[in-house]
Design an enzyme around this catalytic site. Structure first.
Site, PDB file in Angstrom:
ATOM      1  N   SER A 145       0.849  -1.196   0.000  1.00  8.40           N
ATOM      2  CA  SER A 145       0.000   0.000   0.000  1.00  8.40           C
ATOM      3  C   SER A 145       0.881   1.240   0.000  1.00  8.40           C
ATOM      4  O   SER A 145       1.986   1.220   0.565  1.00  8.40           O
ATOM      5  CB  SER A 145      -0.869   0.004   1.262  1.00  8.40           C
ATOM      6  OG  SER A 145      -1.523   1.253   1.405  1.00  8.40           O
ATOM      7  N   TYR A 158      -2.490  -0.780  10.406  1.00  9.92           N
ATOM      8  CA  TYR A 158      -2.560  -1.185   8.990  1.00  9.92           C
ATOM      9  C   TYR A 158      -1.314  -0.676   8.249  1.00  9.92           C
ATOM     10  O   TYR A 158      -0.629  -1.436   7.549  1.00  9.92           O
ATOM     11  CB  TYR A 158      -3.822  -0.600   8.356  1.00  9.92           C
ATOM     12  CG  TYR A 158      -3.912  -0.778   6.858  1.00  9.92           C
ATOM     13  CD1 TYR A 158      -4.389  -1.963   6.307  1.00  9.92           C
ATOM     14  CD2 TYR A 158      -3.513   0.246   5.987  1.00  9.92           C
ATOM     15  CE1 TYR A 158      -4.467  -2.124   4.926  1.00  9.92           C
ATOM     16  CE2 TYR A 158      -3.591   0.090   4.617  1.00  9.92           C
ATOM     17  CZ  TYR A 158      -4.068  -1.101   4.085  1.00  9.92           C
ATOM     18  OH  TYR A 158      -4.135  -1.260   2.724  1.00  9.92           O
TER      19      TYR A 158
HETATM   20  N1  LIG Z   1      -8.591  -0.233  -1.786  1.00  6.84           N
HETATM   21  C1  LIG Z   1      -7.576   0.509  -1.386  1.00  6.84           C
HETATM   22  O1  LIG Z   1      -7.720   1.739  -1.261  1.00  6.84           O
HETATM   23  C2  LIG Z   1      -6.251  -0.097  -1.096  1.00  6.84           C
HETATM   24  C3  LIG Z   1      -5.145   0.748  -1.021  1.00  6.84           C
HETATM   25  C4  LIG Z   1      -3.885   0.193  -0.755  1.00  6.84           C
HETATM   26  C5  LIG Z   1      -3.770  -1.173  -0.588  1.00  6.84           C
HETATM   27  N2  LIG Z   1      -4.873  -1.974  -0.668  1.00  6.84           N
HETATM   28  C6  LIG Z   1      -4.687  -3.397  -0.452  1.00  6.84           C
HETATM   29  O2  LIG Z   1      -5.233  -4.122  -1.531  1.00  6.84           O
HETATM   30  C7  LIG Z   1      -5.654  -5.408  -1.072  1.00  6.84           C
HETATM   31  C8  LIG Z   1      -7.084  -5.633  -1.538  1.00  6.84           C
HETATM   32  O3  LIG Z   1      -7.916  -4.696  -0.866  1.00  6.84           O
HETATM   33  P1  LIG Z   1      -9.327  -4.220  -1.429  1.00  6.84           P
HETATM   34  O4  LIG Z   1      -9.299  -2.749  -1.381  1.00  6.84           O
HETATM   35  O5  LIG Z   1      -9.664  -4.910  -2.687  1.00  6.84           O
HETATM   36  O6  LIG Z   1     -10.265  -4.696  -0.210  1.00  6.84           O
HETATM   37  P2  LIG Z   1     -11.630  -5.525  -0.145  1.00  6.84           P
HETATM   38  O7  LIG Z   1     -12.533  -5.135  -1.253  1.00  6.84           O
HETATM   39  O8  LIG Z   1     -12.121  -5.326   1.254  1.00  6.84           O
HETATM   40  O9  LIG Z   1     -11.151  -7.026  -0.343  1.00  6.84           O
HETATM   41  C9  LIG Z   1     -10.404  -7.671   0.656  1.00  6.84           C
HETATM   42  C10 LIG Z   1     -10.260  -9.153   0.313  1.00  6.84           C
HETATM   43  O10 LIG Z   1      -9.493  -9.792   1.353  1.00  6.84           O
HETATM   44  C11 LIG Z   1     -10.154 -10.986   1.744  1.00  6.84           C
HETATM   45  N3  LIG Z   1      -9.902 -11.276   3.146  1.00  6.84           N
HETATM   46  C12 LIG Z   1     -10.056 -10.446   4.211  1.00  6.84           C
HETATM   47  N4  LIG Z   1      -9.800 -11.105   5.349  1.00  6.84           N
HETATM   48  C13 LIG Z   1      -9.477 -12.373   5.005  1.00  6.84           C
HETATM   49  C14 LIG Z   1      -9.136 -13.543   5.738  1.00  6.84           C
HETATM   50  N5  LIG Z   1      -9.092 -13.555   7.090  1.00  6.84           N
HETATM   51  N6  LIG Z   1      -8.865 -14.683   5.072  1.00  6.84           N
HETATM   52  C15 LIG Z   1      -8.921 -14.714   3.719  1.00  6.84           C
HETATM   53  N7  LIG Z   1      -9.254 -13.646   2.965  1.00  6.84           N
HETATM   54  C16 LIG Z   1      -9.538 -12.490   3.599  1.00  6.84           C
HETATM   55  C17 LIG Z   1     -11.651 -10.689   1.494  1.00  6.84           C
HETATM   56  O11 LIG Z   1     -12.346 -11.891   1.227  1.00  6.84           O
HETATM   57  P3  LIG Z   1     -13.359 -12.640   2.228  1.00  6.84           P
HETATM   58  O12 LIG Z   1     -14.021 -11.576   3.055  1.00  6.84           O
HETATM   59  O13 LIG Z   1     -14.283 -13.389   1.333  1.00  6.84           O
HETATM   60  O14 LIG Z   1     -12.469 -13.520   2.992  1.00  6.84           O
HETATM   61  C18 LIG Z   1     -11.593  -9.863   0.226  1.00  6.84           C
HETATM   62  O15 LIG Z   1     -11.581 -10.713  -0.893  1.00  6.84           O
HETATM   63  C19 LIG Z   1      -5.490  -5.389   0.439  1.00  6.84           C
HETATM   64  O16 LIG Z   1      -4.298  -6.039   0.789  1.00  6.84           O
HETATM   65  C20 LIG Z   1      -5.408  -3.919   0.775  1.00  6.84           C
HETATM   66  O17 LIG Z   1      -4.686  -3.680   1.954  1.00  6.84           O
HETATM   67  C21 LIG Z   1      -6.096  -1.467  -0.923  1.00  6.84           C
END
Ligand SMILES: NC(=O)c1ccc[n+]([C@@H]2O[C@H](COP(=O)([O-])OP(=O)(O)OC[C@H]3O[C@@H](n4cnc5c(N)ncnc54)[C@H](OP(=O)(O)O)[C@@H]3O)[C@@H](O)[C@H]2O)c1
Length: 260
Positions: A145, A158
């Site tokens: 991130s 985080y």
């Molecule tokens: N969106 C942003 O602004 C942003 C910015 C920087 C970095 N990121 C990073 O990008 C990645 C994806 O984030 P996103 O924004 O797409 O978030 P999201 O829409 O909330 O998706 C998160 C994913 O992680 C899975 N997950 C969460 N807890 C889990 C667990 N205990 N076991 C297995 N799977 C789990 C969830 O699936 P289930 O609930 O089905 O398990 C879901 O598929 C993350 O690592 C996040 O930190 C995001």
């Protein structure tokens, strides 16, 4: 540069939502037609992905080390061609250290965002080194991130978990530099997703975030070029400002260590 156009079988964790789901579907649509295995907890969403011809596997990554090891062993047994892992699952929580802190929640956040990923990589590594020695490039794709470069104080744990994963990935890249196992680090900025739903900021953040389609296109292009760091928007600015020399300096540490 080796790139995911050479991947035969790709696991994507966090594939049931947001960035992981978009990347899993986009990678499955590549001309090279790799098998994509989508991982997450929510069965209904895994079912939807199965309708799009993805293989699916249910896993809760917030688990103990033995269960994770068994998960990776079963995965490699079922998919001996597995050569790429996109480690996208993640959670984000707000904490205020002026008040009472839920340490169970904080520990779980570290486990999902950092410890489980490092453990997963250690368990998959013998398989990847074996494939790599046979000439198949392998790819570890940690999703960190921009907040791992410049922290946001409201989500301090985080940001620390992502800074840890960034640092680990840089060192791992140095350790693997003479192998055919490659680290392609994805460093997202604020992107449209469900990540911020947990603490009710989605509506406000939606005014600033990068639309998921736009972000996915940029990231897929980076994966297809085999870029070692794949950032966009504000995280690309932060990377240019603070990070550009870090790999070379870490490599210098290692070269020095090898002379001891
Ligand atoms: N969106 C942003 O602004 C942003 C910015 C920087 C970095 N990121 C990073 O990008 C990645 C994806 O984030 P996103 O924004 O797409 O978030 P999201 O829409 O909330 O998706 C998160 C994913 O992680 C899975 N997950 C969460 N807890 C889990 C667990 N205990 N076991 C297995 N799977 C789990 C969830 O699936 P289930 O609930 O089905 O398990 C879901 O598929 C993350 O690592 C996040 O930190 C995001």
């Amino acid at each position: 540069m080796p790139s995911i156009d050479e991947s035969k079988c790709v696991l994507v964790t966090g594939a049931t939502a947001g960035i992981g789901r978009a990347l899993a579907l986009s990678i499955a649509g590549l001309p090279s037609n790799p098998k994509v295995v989508a991982a997450g907890r929510r069965m209904d969403r895994l079912g939807e992905l199965a309708q799009s011809n993805l293989d699916t596997v249910q896993i809760d990554l917030d688990t103990d080390i033995d269960s994770l090891k068994k998960f990776v062993e079963d995965l490699v047994h079922k998919y001996p061609d597995l050569d790429t892992v996109v480690l996208c699952a993640g959670v984000q929580h707000e904490f205020d250290f002026k008040g009472e802190v839920n340490l169970a929640k904080l520990t779980s956040e570290i486990n999902i965002n950092y410890t489980s990923i490092v453990a997963f990589i250690s368990f998959i590594m013998p398989h990847f080194l074996k494939l790599a020695a046979q000439g198949q490039p392998c790819f570890i794709v940690p999703v960190t991130s921009g907040l791992g470069i410049v922290p946001a104080p409201s989500v301090l744990n985080y940001a620390a978990s992502k800074a840890a994963l960034r640092s680990f990935s840089t060192s791992l890249r140095v350790q693997l530099r003479e192998t055919n196992v490659h680290i392609l680090e994805i460093i997202p900025p604020l992107v449209e997703s469900e990540l911020h739903d947990a603490y009710d900021t989605t509506e406000k953040l939606s005014r600033f975030w990068m639309p998921l389609d736009e972000y996915t296109k940029i990231t897929l292009e980076g994966l297809r070029r085999g870029d070692p760091y794949i950032s966009a928007g504000a995280s690309e600015d932060a990377f240019r400002r603070f990070e550009v020399e870090k790999y070379e300096l870490a490599e210098a540490f290692q070269r020095h260590r090898e002379t001891w």
